[in-house]
Motif scaffolding. Sequence first.
Motif, PDB file in Angstrom:
ATOM      1  N   UNK A  16      29.902   4.180  84.373  1.00  0.00           N
ATOM      2  CA  UNK A  16      30.395   5.940  85.163  1.00  0.00           C
ATOM      3  C   UNK A  16      30.101   6.198  84.236  1.00  0.00           C
ATOM      4  N   UNK A  17      29.849   6.489  82.662  1.00  0.00           N
ATOM      5  CA  UNK A  17      30.179   7.655  81.931  1.00  0.00           C
ATOM      6  C   UNK A  17      28.571   7.198  80.741  1.00  0.00           C
ATOM      7  N   UNK A  18      28.215   5.840  80.835  1.00  0.00           N
ATOM      8  CA  UNK A  18      26.777   5.491  80.088  1.00  0.00           C
ATOM      9  C   UNK A  18      27.074   4.809  78.348  1.00  0.00           C
ATOM     10  N   UNK A  19      25.983   4.576  78.043  1.00  0.00           N
ATOM     11  CA  UNK A  19      26.652   4.089  76.513  1.00  0.00           C
ATOM     12  C   UNK A  19      26.050   5.854  75.937  1.00  0.00           C
ATOM     13  N   UNK A  89      24.809 -10.615  94.400  1.00  0.00           N
ATOM     14  CA  UNK A  89      25.733  -9.884  96.121  1.00  0.00           C
ATOM     15  C   UNK A  89      26.562  -9.069  96.158  1.00  0.00           C
ATOM     16  N   UNK A  90      27.498  -9.441  94.799  1.00  0.00           N
ATOM     17  CA  UNK A  90      29.378  -9.392  94.356  1.00  0.00           C
ATOM     18  C   UNK A  90      29.024  -8.098  93.557  1.00  0.00           C
ATOM     19  N   UNK A  91      27.847  -7.784  92.680  1.00  0.00           N
ATOM     20  CA  UNK A  91      28.171  -6.580  91.353  1.00  0.00           C
ATOM     21  C   UNK A  91      26.402  -5.379  91.966  1.00  0.00           C
ATOM     22  N   UNK A  92      26.116  -5.744  93.407  1.00  0.00           N
ATOM     23  CA  UNK A  92      25.033  -4.898  94.006  1.00  0.00           C
ATOM     24  C   UNK A  92      26.269  -3.460  94.226  1.00  0.00           C
ATOM     25  N   UNK A  93      26.867  -2.889  94.871  1.00  0.00           N
ATOM     26  CA  UNK A  93      27.704  -2.201  94.379  1.00  0.00           C
ATOM     27  C   UNK A  93      27.890  -1.011  93.042  1.00  0.00           C
ATOM     28  N   UNK A  94      28.315  -1.733  92.007  1.00  0.00           N
ATOM     29  CA  UNK A  94      28.836  -1.415  90.775  1.00  0.00           C
ATOM     30  C   UNK A  94      27.685  -1.278  90.468  1.00  0.00           C
ATOM     31  N   UNK A  95      26.118  -1.878  90.499  1.00  0.00           N
ATOM     32  CA  UNK A  95      24.909  -1.234  89.781  1.00  0.00           C
ATOM     33  C   UNK A  95      24.172   0.428  90.957  1.00  0.00           C
ATOM     34  N   UNK A  96      24.426  -0.096  92.152  1.00  0.00           N
ATOM     35  CA  UNK A  96      23.954   0.961  92.887  1.00  0.00           C
ATOM     36  C   UNK A  96      24.789   2.557  92.415  1.00  0.00           C
ATOM     37  N   UNK A  97      26.545   2.209  92.575  1.00  0.00           N
ATOM     38  CA  UNK A  97      27.065   3.556  93.328  1.00  0.00           C
ATOM     39  C   UNK A  97      27.361   3.692  92.425  1.00  0.00           C
ATOM     40  N   UNK A  99      27.093   5.789  88.447  1.00  0.00           N
ATOM     41  CA  UNK A  99      26.345   6.648  87.335  1.00  0.00           C
ATOM     42  C   UNK A  99      25.138   6.272  86.975  1.00  0.00           C
ATOM     43  N   UNK A 100      26.026   5.155  85.989  1.00  0.00           N
ATOM     44  CA  UNK A 100      24.685   4.498  85.066  1.00  0.00           C
ATOM     45  C   UNK A 100      24.898   3.021  85.538  1.00  0.00           C
ATOM     46  N   UNK A 101      25.188   2.361  86.729  1.00  0.00           N
ATOM     47  CA  UNK A 101      24.991   0.646  87.005  1.00  0.00           C
ATOM     48  C   UNK A 101      23.460   0.788  86.989  1.00  0.00           C
ATOM     49  N   UNK A 102      22.272   1.661  86.647  1.00  0.00           N
ATOM     50  CA  UNK A 102      21.370   0.457  86.500  1.00  0.00           C
ATOM     51  C   UNK A 102      21.253   0.517  84.842  1.00  0.00           C
ATOM     52  N   UNK A 103      22.274   1.704  83.992  1.00  0.00           N
ATOM     53  CA  UNK A 103      22.108   1.236  82.651  1.00  0.00           C
ATOM     54  C   UNK A 103      22.407   0.075  82.317  1.00  0.00           C
ATOM     55  N   UNK A 104      23.829  -0.144  83.124  1.00  0.00           N
ATOM     56  CA  UNK A 104      23.903  -1.101  82.678  1.00  0.00           C
ATOM     57  C   UNK A 104      22.938  -2.611  83.051  1.00  0.00           C
ATOM     58  N   UNK A 105      22.298  -2.257  84.213  1.00  0.00           N
ATOM     59  CA  UNK A 105      21.452  -3.557  84.867  1.00  0.00           C
ATOM     60  C   UNK A 105      20.715  -3.889  83.786  1.00  0.00           C
ATOM     61  N   UNK A 106      20.011  -2.577  83.211  1.00  0.00           N
ATOM     62  CA  UNK A 106      19.073  -2.972  82.192  1.00  0.00           C
ATOM     63  C   UNK A 106      19.269  -3.766  81.076  1.00  0.00           C
ATOM     64  N   UNK A 107      20.714  -2.939  80.015  1.00  0.00           N
ATOM     65  CA  UNK A 107      21.306  -3.711  79.464  1.00  0.00           C
ATOM     66  C   UNK A 107      20.940  -5.102  79.297  1.00  0.00           C
ATOM     67  N   UNK A 108      21.180  -5.530  80.344  1.00  0.00           N
ATOM     68  CA  UNK A 108      21.588  -6.771  80.534  1.00  0.00           C
ATOM     69  C   UNK A 108      19.955  -7.618  81.060  1.00  0.00           C
TER      70      UNK A 108
END
Length: 182
Positions: A16-19, A89-97, A99-108
Amino acid sequence: MAQVIKYAPVVELLSHYGIQKATMSDLAEAVGVTRQTLYNRFKTKQHVRDWALLEYMSEVNDTAIAVLENAAPDATLKVMLEAFERWGGDHVQMVRNSPHGMDILEGGLQLIASNAKTPIDRFEQRLEKFIESRQLSPSPAETTMVLVLAAKGVFVSCSDAKDYREKMGAVINALLGVMQSA
Protein backbone atom coordinates in the motif's frame (compact mmCIF):
# COMPACT_ATOMS: atom_id res chain seq x y z
CA MET A 1 12.90 -15.29 24.04
CA ALA A 2 12.67 -13.60 20.63
CA GLN A 3 9.33 -12.15 19.61
CA VAL A 4 7.58 -13.80 16.70
CA ILE A 5 7.19 -11.33 13.89
CA LYS A 6 4.57 -12.06 11.25
CA TYR A 7 5.43 -11.27 7.65
CA ALA A 8 1.90 -10.69 6.27
CA PRO A 9 1.38 -7.22 7.80
CA VAL A 10 4.74 -6.15 6.35
CA VAL A 11 3.79 -7.30 2.84
CA GLU A 12 0.38 -5.64 3.13
CA LEU A 13 1.84 -2.35 4.39
CA LEU A 14 4.51 -2.28 1.69
CA SER A 15 2.00 -3.07 -1.04
CA HIS A 16 0.00 0.00 0.00
CA TYR A 17 2.75 2.49 0.86
CA GLY A 18 5.92 1.18 -0.78
CA ILE A 19 9.38 0.76 0.68
CA GLN A 20 10.25 4.45 0.23
CA LYS A 21 7.27 5.85 2.13
CA ALA A 22 6.95 3.20 4.85
CA THR A 23 9.08 3.85 7.93
CA MET A 24 10.53 1.38 10.40
CA SER A 25 7.99 2.79 12.88
CA ASP A 26 5.16 1.97 10.44
CA LEU A 27 6.51 -1.55 9.97
CA ALA A 28 6.97 -2.06 13.71
CA GLU A 29 3.43 -0.89 14.42
CA ALA A 30 2.04 -3.18 11.72
CA VAL A 31 3.66 -6.26 13.26
CA GLY A 32 3.17 -5.23 16.89
CA VAL A 33 6.77 -4.81 17.99
CA THR A 34 8.96 -1.85 18.79
CA ARG A 35 10.99 -0.08 16.15
CA GLN A 36 14.12 -1.06 18.10
CA THR A 37 13.13 -4.74 17.85
CA LEU A 38 12.99 -4.45 14.06
CA TYR A 39 16.32 -2.61 13.92
CA ASN A 40 17.96 -5.20 16.16
CA ARG A 41 16.68 -8.09 14.10
CA PHE A 42 16.83 -6.70 10.55
CA LYS A 43 18.97 -3.50 10.56
CA THR A 44 17.22 -1.89 7.54
CA LYS A 45 13.80 -1.59 5.89
CA GLN A 46 15.17 -3.47 2.89
CA HIS A 47 16.11 -6.42 5.09
CA VAL A 48 12.62 -6.39 6.65
CA ARG A 49 11.12 -6.35 3.15
CA ASP A 50 13.39 -9.15 1.92
CA TRP A 51 12.61 -11.32 4.93
CA ALA A 52 8.85 -10.71 4.58
CA LEU A 53 8.90 -11.48 0.85
CA LEU A 54 10.85 -14.71 1.35
CA GLU A 55 8.38 -15.77 4.04
CA TYR A 56 5.48 -14.83 1.77
CA MET A 57 6.93 -16.80 -1.15
CA SER A 58 7.55 -19.78 1.14
CA GLU A 59 3.93 -19.85 2.27
CA VAL A 60 2.65 -19.44 -1.29
CA ASN A 61 4.81 -22.31 -2.46
CA ASP A 62 3.92 -24.51 0.51
CA THR A 63 0.21 -23.97 -0.23
CA ALA A 64 0.65 -24.90 -3.89
CA ILE A 65 2.78 -27.93 -3.00
CA ALA A 66 0.12 -29.12 -0.54
CA VAL A 67 -2.43 -29.15 -3.36
CA LEU A 68 -0.18 -31.47 -5.38
CA GLU A 69 0.74 -33.68 -2.43
CA ASN A 70 -2.85 -34.11 -1.22
CA ALA A 71 -4.27 -34.92 -4.65
CA ALA A 72 -6.08 -38.15 -5.28
CA PRO A 73 -3.99 -40.61 -7.31
CA ASP A 74 -6.21 -40.22 -10.37
CA ALA A 75 -6.35 -36.40 -10.21
CA THR A 76 -4.30 -34.63 -12.84
CA LEU A 77 -4.98 -31.48 -14.84
CA LYS A 78 -7.57 -29.96 -12.48
CA VAL A 79 -5.18 -30.44 -9.56
CA MET A 80 -2.37 -28.80 -11.50
CA LEU A 81 -4.63 -25.84 -12.25
CA GLU A 82 -5.58 -25.54 -8.58
CA ALA A 83 -1.90 -25.65 -7.59
CA PHE A 84 -1.11 -22.87 -10.05
CA GLU A 85 -4.06 -20.87 -8.72
CA ARG A 86 -2.59 -21.09 -5.21
CA TRP A 87 0.86 -20.27 -6.63
CA GLY A 88 -0.14 -17.27 -8.72
CA GLY A 89 -3.82 -16.61 -9.16
CA ASP A 90 -4.53 -15.95 -5.48
CA HIS A 91 -2.04 -13.07 -5.54
CA VAL A 92 -3.01 -11.23 -8.71
CA GLN A 93 -5.36 -8.87 -6.88
CA MET A 94 -2.70 -7.72 -4.41
CA VAL A 95 -0.22 -7.02 -7.18
CA ARG A 96 -2.75 -5.40 -9.54
CA ASN A 97 -4.89 -3.45 -7.10
CA SER A 98 -2.44 -2.23 -4.47
CA PRO A 99 -0.65 1.05 -5.19
CA HIS A 100 2.74 -0.64 -4.73
CA GLY A 101 1.82 -4.22 -5.60
CA MET A 102 4.14 -4.18 -8.60
CA ASP A 103 6.96 -3.09 -6.25
CA ILE A 104 6.27 -6.21 -4.18
CA LEU A 105 6.48 -8.31 -7.35
CA GLU A 106 9.71 -6.59 -8.39
CA GLY A 107 11.20 -7.10 -4.92
CA GLY A 108 10.36 -10.79 -5.11
CA LEU A 109 11.93 -11.08 -8.55
CA GLN A 110 15.09 -9.39 -7.28
CA LEU A 111 15.28 -11.85 -4.39
CA ILE A 112 14.84 -14.78 -6.74
CA ALA A 113 17.58 -13.45 -9.01
CA SER A 114 19.99 -12.95 -6.11
CA ASN A 115 19.45 -16.30 -4.33
CA ALA A 116 20.76 -19.59 -5.61
CA LYS A 117 17.88 -21.49 -4.01
CA THR A 118 14.43 -19.99 -3.51
CA PRO A 119 11.03 -21.20 -2.35
CA ILE A 120 9.98 -21.40 -6.01
CA ASP A 121 12.49 -24.21 -6.53
CA ARG A 122 10.50 -26.41 -4.12
CA PHE A 123 7.28 -25.90 -6.09
CA GLU A 124 9.02 -26.64 -9.39
CA GLN A 125 10.58 -29.82 -7.98
CA ARG A 126 7.25 -31.03 -6.60
CA LEU A 127 5.42 -30.18 -9.82
CA GLU A 128 7.98 -32.14 -11.83
CA LYS A 129 7.49 -35.17 -9.54
CA PHE A 130 3.72 -34.84 -9.90
CA ILE A 131 3.96 -34.79 -13.71
CA GLU A 132 6.39 -37.71 -13.69
CA SER A 133 4.43 -39.86 -11.21
CA ARG A 134 1.23 -39.47 -13.20
CA GLN A 135 3.03 -39.94 -16.51
CA LEU A 136 1.58 -36.71 -17.90
CA SER A 137 4.56 -36.02 -20.13
CA PRO A 138 7.51 -37.94 -21.58
CA SER A 139 9.74 -35.04 -20.45
CA PRO A 140 8.59 -33.87 -16.99
CA ALA A 141 11.50 -31.45 -16.43
CA GLU A 142 10.91 -29.61 -19.69
CA THR A 143 7.14 -29.61 -19.21
CA THR A 144 7.57 -28.16 -15.72
CA MET A 145 9.86 -25.44 -17.05
CA VAL A 146 7.34 -24.48 -19.75
CA LEU A 147 4.43 -24.46 -17.29
CA VAL A 148 6.30 -22.30 -14.77
CA LEU A 149 7.45 -19.84 -17.42
CA ALA A 150 3.91 -19.67 -18.81
CA ALA A 151 2.49 -19.14 -15.30
CA LYS A 152 4.82 -16.18 -14.78
CA GLY A 153 3.78 -14.68 -18.10
CA VAL A 154 0.10 -15.24 -17.34
CA PHE A 155 0.56 -13.63 -13.92
CA VAL A 156 1.90 -10.37 -15.31
CA SER A 157 -0.65 -10.25 -18.14
CA CYS A 158 -3.88 -11.11 -16.35
CA SER A 159 -6.33 -8.71 -14.77
CA ASP A 160 -7.66 -10.82 -11.88
CA ALA A 161 -7.79 -14.32 -10.40
CA LYS A 162 -10.53 -15.45 -12.81
CA ASP A 163 -8.49 -14.30 -15.80
CA TYR A 164 -5.45 -16.12 -14.37
CA ARG A 165 -7.46 -19.33 -13.96
CA GLU A 166 -8.81 -19.18 -17.51
CA LYS A 167 -5.41 -18.48 -19.06
CA MET A 168 -3.53 -21.07 -16.99
CA GLY A 169 -6.26 -23.60 -17.71
CA ALA A 170 -5.75 -22.99 -21.41
CA VAL A 171 -1.97 -23.39 -21.04
CA ILE A 172 -2.28 -26.63 -19.06
CA ASN A 173 -4.85 -28.06 -21.48
CA ALA A 174 -2.83 -27.04 -24.53
CA LEU A 175 0.37 -28.53 -23.14
CA LEU A 176 -0.93 -31.61 -21.31
CA GLY A 177 -4.50 -32.10 -22.46
CA VAL A 178 -3.30 -33.41 -25.79
CA MET A 179 -1.12 -35.97 -24.01
CA GLN A 180 -4.05 -37.01 -21.77
CA SER A 181 -6.27 -37.74 -24.76
CA ALA A 182 -3.57 -39.54 -26.74
